[in-house]
Design a protein around this motif. Sequence first.
Motif, PDB file in Angstrom:
ATOM      1  N   ASP A   1      14.004  25.026  37.119  1.00 64.48           N
ATOM      2  CA  ASP A   1      12.821  24.624  37.878  1.00 64.48           C
ATOM      3  C   ASP A   1      13.103  23.660  38.867  1.00 64.48           C
ATOM      4  O   ASP A   1      12.605  23.617  40.222  1.00 64.48           O
ATOM      5  CB  ASP A   1      11.947  24.009  36.729  1.00 64.48           C
ATOM      6  CG  ASP A   1      10.776  23.456  37.450  1.00 64.48           C
ATOM      7  OD1 ASP A   1       9.872  24.119  38.015  1.00 64.48           O
ATOM      8  OD2 ASP A   1      10.502  22.247  37.396  1.00 64.48           O
TER       9      ASP A   1
ATOM     10  N   THR B   1      12.956  14.730  47.323  1.00 66.56           N
ATOM     11  CA  THR B   1      11.921  14.345  46.098  1.00 66.56           C
ATOM     12  C   THR B   1      12.236  12.923  45.709  1.00 66.56           C
ATOM     13  O   THR B   1      13.118  12.393  46.063  1.00 66.56           O
ATOM     14  CB  THR B   1      11.991  15.230  44.906  1.00 66.56           C
ATOM     15  OG1 THR B   1      13.489  15.259  44.606  1.00 66.56           O
ATOM     16  CG2 THR B   1      11.724  16.766  45.331  1.00 66.56           C
TER      17      THR B   1
ATOM     18  N   ARG C   1       1.932  12.889  47.789  1.00 72.81           N
ATOM     19  CA  ARG C   1       2.175  12.986  46.535  1.00 72.81           C
ATOM     20  C   ARG C   1       1.612  14.535  46.334  1.00 72.81           C
ATOM     21  O   ARG C   1       0.422  14.977  46.685  1.00 72.81           O
ATOM     22  CB  ARG C   1       1.321  12.307  45.528  1.00 72.81           C
ATOM     23  CG  ARG C   1       1.735  12.415  44.004  1.00 72.81           C
ATOM     24  CD  ARG C   1       1.210  11.447  43.188  1.00 72.81           C
ATOM     25  NE  ARG C   1       1.724  10.098  43.648  1.00 72.81           N
ATOM     26  CZ  ARG C   1       0.795   8.903  43.444  1.00 72.81           C
ATOM     27  NH1 ARG C   1      -0.322   8.897  43.215  1.00 72.81           N
ATOM     28  NH2 ARG C   1       1.471   8.046  43.798  1.00 72.81           N
TER      29      ARG C   1
ATOM     30  N   ILE D   1       1.635  18.922  44.491  1.00 71.17           N
ATOM     31  CA  ILE D   1       1.671  19.796  43.192  1.00 71.17           C
ATOM     32  C   ILE D   1       2.185  20.983  43.877  1.00 71.17           C
ATOM     33  O   ILE D   1       1.253  21.652  44.661  1.00 71.17           O
ATOM     34  CB  ILE D   1       0.487  19.949  42.415  1.00 71.17           C
ATOM     35  CG1 ILE D   1       0.120  18.755  41.715  1.00 71.17           C
ATOM     36  CG2 ILE D   1       0.678  20.924  41.286  1.00 71.17           C
ATOM     37  CD1 ILE D   1      -1.120  18.393  41.003  1.00 71.17           C
TER      38      ILE D   1
ATOM     39  N   ARG E   1       3.729  24.988  40.120  1.00 74.51           N
ATOM     40  CA  ARG E   1       4.033  23.986  39.089  1.00 74.51           C
ATOM     41  C   ARG E   1       2.745  23.030  38.731  1.00 74.51           C
ATOM     42  O   ARG E   1       1.733  23.219  39.579  1.00 74.51           O
ATOM     43  CB  ARG E   1       4.963  22.831  39.939  1.00 74.51           C
ATOM     44  CG  ARG E   1       6.300  23.138  39.738  1.00 74.51           C
ATOM     45  CD  ARG E   1       7.266  22.342  40.674  1.00 74.51           C
ATOM     46  NE  ARG E   1       7.168  21.265  40.215  1.00 74.51           N
ATOM     47  CZ  ARG E   1       8.020  20.575  39.031  1.00 74.51           C
ATOM     48  NH1 ARG E   1       9.194  21.131  38.849  1.00 74.51           N
ATOM     49  NH2 ARG E   1       7.965  19.237  38.752  1.00 74.51           N
ATOM     50  N   SER E   2       2.816  22.317  37.837  1.00 71.82           N
ATOM     51  CA  SER E   2       1.423  21.542  37.380  1.00 71.82           C
ATOM     52  C   SER E   2       1.599  20.109  37.531  1.00 71.82           C
ATOM     53  O   SER E   2       0.721  19.487  37.577  1.00 71.82           O
ATOM     54  CB  SER E   2       1.081  22.205  35.897  1.00 71.82           C
ATOM     55  OG  SER E   2       2.214  21.631  34.821  1.00 71.82           O
ATOM     56  N   GLN E   3       2.826  19.702  37.530  1.00 72.84           N
ATOM     57  CA  GLN E   3       3.033  18.257  37.727  1.00 72.84           C
ATOM     58  C   GLN E   3       3.218  17.807  39.026  1.00 72.84           C
ATOM     59  O   GLN E   3       3.949  18.466  39.807  1.00 72.84           O
ATOM     60  CB  GLN E   3       4.467  17.837  36.824  1.00 72.84           C
ATOM     61  CG  GLN E   3       4.266  18.213  35.209  1.00 72.84           C
ATOM     62  CD  GLN E   3       3.308  17.265  34.658  1.00 72.84           C
ATOM     63  OE1 GLN E   3       2.943  16.168  34.926  1.00 72.84           O
ATOM     64  NE2 GLN E   3       2.560  17.908  33.853  1.00 72.84           N
ATOM     65  N   PRO E   4       2.736  16.808  39.471  1.00 74.52           N
ATOM     66  CA  PRO E   4       2.859  16.118  40.879  1.00 74.52           C
ATOM     67  C   PRO E   4       4.410  15.830  40.952  1.00 74.52           C
ATOM     68  O   PRO E   4       4.887  15.218  40.236  1.00 74.52           O
ATOM     69  CB  PRO E   4       1.617  15.228  40.749  1.00 74.52           C
ATOM     70  CG  PRO E   4       1.616  14.743  39.452  1.00 74.52           C
ATOM     71  CD  PRO E   4       1.613  15.827  38.762  1.00 74.52           C
ATOM     72  N   VAL E   5       4.660  15.800  42.473  1.00 73.38           N
ATOM     73  CA  VAL E   5       6.093  15.289  42.718  1.00 73.38           C
ATOM     74  C   VAL E   5       5.691  14.583  44.077  1.00 73.38           C
ATOM     75  O   VAL E   5       4.792  14.956  45.043  1.00 73.38           O
ATOM     76  CB  VAL E   5       7.095  16.466  42.811  1.00 73.38           C
ATOM     77  CG1 VAL E   5       6.663  17.201  44.001  1.00 73.38           C
ATOM     78  CG2 VAL E   5       8.218  15.850  43.228  1.00 73.38           C
TER      79      VAL E   5
ATOM     80  N   ASN F   1      -6.287  12.148  41.756  1.00 69.85           N
ATOM     81  CA  ASN F   1      -5.098  11.336  41.262  1.00 69.85           C
ATOM     82  C   ASN F   1      -4.315  11.032  42.449  1.00 69.85           C
ATOM     83  O   ASN F   1      -3.245  10.473  42.074  1.00 69.85           O
ATOM     84  CB  ASN F   1      -4.649  11.743  39.999  1.00 69.85           C
ATOM     85  CG  ASN F   1      -4.030  13.106  40.559  1.00 69.85           C
ATOM     86  OD1 ASN F   1      -4.113  13.642  41.326  1.00 69.85           O
ATOM     87  ND2 ASN F   1      -3.396  13.602  39.211  1.00 69.85           N
TER      88      ASN F   1
ATOM     89  N   ALA G   1      -2.743  13.560  44.322  1.00 69.57           N
ATOM     90  CA  ALA G   1      -1.764  14.413  44.365  1.00 69.57           C
ATOM     91  C   ALA G   1      -2.763  15.686  45.003  1.00 69.57           C
ATOM     92  O   ALA G   1      -3.937  16.115  44.304  1.00 69.57           O
ATOM     93  CB  ALA G   1      -1.315  14.873  42.751  1.00 69.57           C
TER      94      ALA G   1
ATOM     95  N   ARG H   1      -2.686  19.770  45.761  1.00 72.31           N
ATOM     96  CA  ARG H   1      -2.300  20.967  45.432  1.00 72.31           C
ATOM     97  C   ARG H   1      -2.063  21.681  46.799  1.00 72.31           C
ATOM     98  O   ARG H   1      -2.847  22.193  47.496  1.00 72.31           O
ATOM     99  CB  ARG H   1      -2.989  21.699  44.536  1.00 72.31           C
ATOM    100  CG  ARG H   1      -2.483  22.873  43.759  1.00 72.31           C
ATOM    101  CD  ARG H   1      -3.392  23.511  42.656  1.00 72.31           C
ATOM    102  NE  ARG H   1      -3.548  22.596  41.582  1.00 72.31           N
ATOM    103  CZ  ARG H   1      -2.622  22.466  40.767  1.00 72.31           C
ATOM    104  NH1 ARG H   1      -1.602  23.460  40.783  1.00 72.31           N
ATOM    105  NH2 ARG H   1      -2.840  21.765  39.890  1.00 72.31           N
TER     106      ARG H   1
END
Length: 793
Positions: A653, A675, A696, A698, A702-706, A785, A787, A789
Amino acid sequence: MQTVRGLRHLIPCFAVIALVVLLWLGMWLLGLLHGLEQEALRWSYKIRGELQSNAPILFVDLDAPSVAKIGDKPWDRLNFAQTVNALMGVGQARAMGIDIIFSPMGTGSLLDVDRAREGDLRFGQIIERYQDRVVLAAAYTGTTSGEQILPLRREGFVAADEVPFPESPTFPIIQYDFGRLGLANVDETLNKGVVPHKVLTVIDTEGSDFSRLLINGQLNYFSGILNEPRIVHENGTFKLVDADGFPTQAIPDRSRHRLFTLGMEVFLAAHGLGAEDVEWTEDALIIRKHGEVLRRVPLIGGQTMELNWFEGWQPSDETAHFSMATVLDQAHALAEAHKSGETNRVAELEAWFAQFKDKVIFLGPVDATLKDLAPTPFSRSPVPKVGMHANIYRTLQEEAYIRHADTASCVLIMIVLPIAVAALALWSGRGRRLTRTASVLLLFAYAGLVFAAFGRLNFVLPLISPLAASVSAAMFGVLFKLGAEEWQRHRIKTLFGAYVSPELVDQMVNSQQDPELGGTEAEVTALFSDVEGFSSLSELLTPTELITLMNEYLSAMTDAQQAEGGTLDKYIGDAIVTMFGMPLPIPDHAARACQSAIRMQERHAELRRQWADSGQWPDPIANMRTRIGLNSGHAVIGNMGSRVRFNYTMMGDSVNLAARCESGAKSYGVYTMITESTLNAALETLPDLFYRRLDRIIVKGRSQPVEVIELWDGTIDANEARACREHYEAGLQRYYAGAWADAISHFKQALPFEPCRDYAPTTPSKVLLARCEQFLADGGPADWNGAYRMQTK
């Protein structure tokens, strides 16, 4: 883990060492090295030096003046009778050993038979007079090994019906009931070297040889005196008769004798002991006096002892030498003085002989022409062997018996010492200089132990074999290790030379650490790069021009990556995939990857200038740019593919996220996007990185923000970049908080300072400004939040 890997690499090396040790051990067990060990024992004697002894020994030498006086062989035994009588009589010597074998007299044209017969009779009378204190030499001829002479004749050992008697004096020098004999043999089978160390110490004889020796001696002696003498064998005896019927004394036809080596027999004589006072066991001779154990003499093979060389041959303060000629002259002078009644002269000569009182005398040939010579441990020059018998006496007197380490101990030494020396010499970890020095010191320490054990304890440890095995094991171990390392170096360079930098290859080789092939999890930083608008650019070039351009471009980018320890994963057309942190772990892989990205952008800027100046390429080529994405995290690295074709690559990943950063950079109009995980790790090593926080997000899949960051290189205007960052990051904070209007104000202020505004299709300020305006118009996400997408890869 590294220690385990290092030990794994040493296993073949220690297998070579084990083979070398086994080779030397086998040669030692087969006796092939015993001659060298005897030479090493001579070194031990040289280092120890000569020793003092309480043994009251003097030498009377049958030297050149003595031979000149008494004449050539066969010698008139009257001279020896006079010498022994003077030394044992007026001289009052305690005991005497004569290292001369008085064989039956020969017949020669120069021999006066009557005088010889008279000399033998007189010598026999003197021997009978001092029979308990004078020892005559006997020897086996043709062999000098006790094992070859006969089987052992004592309880518990192989018996024999006939055990031969050695060559010795005969009638009338000795007779059946008197005449003390000592063996002069050296056990050369066990000795192995030129210096006599081991002597045939004890032997039992049984049979008719001794009786035949005496009766033949009688026949020879009485020949010409009796009328047709002949030997008669009857009723278990031998006797000599003549035609007139005159018989000599009958001799039993069989007898049994226990003979000891000359030096020991003299020791027994000096202490008033005989064969009946010695018990012969399997491993020792036990000498008793008045029921108490006087000496316990260890034996080798049940029959041989090793003497301790106290002295060589040269006269010393403790051991004087006298010529036999001088003794004879003094004895004749004393006899003349007695005849003439010269009292003062008698007293003077008796005082001279007083120096022999209570001494143990060894008489033997010392003239080189008599050829009874051998080297000593103290000198390679041959010296009279009579000194060997004196040293046997000294060994018994001082109980300084030579003892050897048993076979099990020697085998242990020959295994442990070479392995220890080789292990210290081959150690390549921390402190290797100390261990290599210790390996050499260990050899010297063992040699010192060998010499100290002999000098202080008379204990013999093997020297040549363990040292030779140790040096050979270390040498072959080092050579094997060097060969293995060279092979490993070649293998790794072959495997990875095209993928990683030469410096990293050398580091992999020097660390003695194999790359983890076949799939292993590790933390790495993945780098993806791609040429912006490559498809449209390729349409402007012929295939040949395209290949030339891409080879130059890819070479420059790969060099920039490998300069920071990057490992090439693959080329995908114009795209490059690289990993940092494998196959050799690199702690600062994130910082190296960031520095590599900066190098790539700066190097590409140089290429653009070169292409523009050359006039060879279309204008769009001079504006070609590279997008780079970086991410750090755990991935699986190894050989992956089919059974017939595979590639050393990375999967996971975190790798996919790096690819999304490269493609996502296009959406923001930036050229290096990393990142937050990569940035935080890189800042530990490179705190001066020049960057700004972008967004920020997503990413798709993927489901988690970076949080993503733009990494700036030296091609941008630093002042503009700082101004841009100030306004942009202020707007970003309002953006995260959902204050769209305030964020728009800051993004508008950042627009004029965007570093790539002149050539990028868009800028981060434009992207975020448009997004905020859309949120104001349509309403922001209900679950906002901070982030965003991403809708595309």
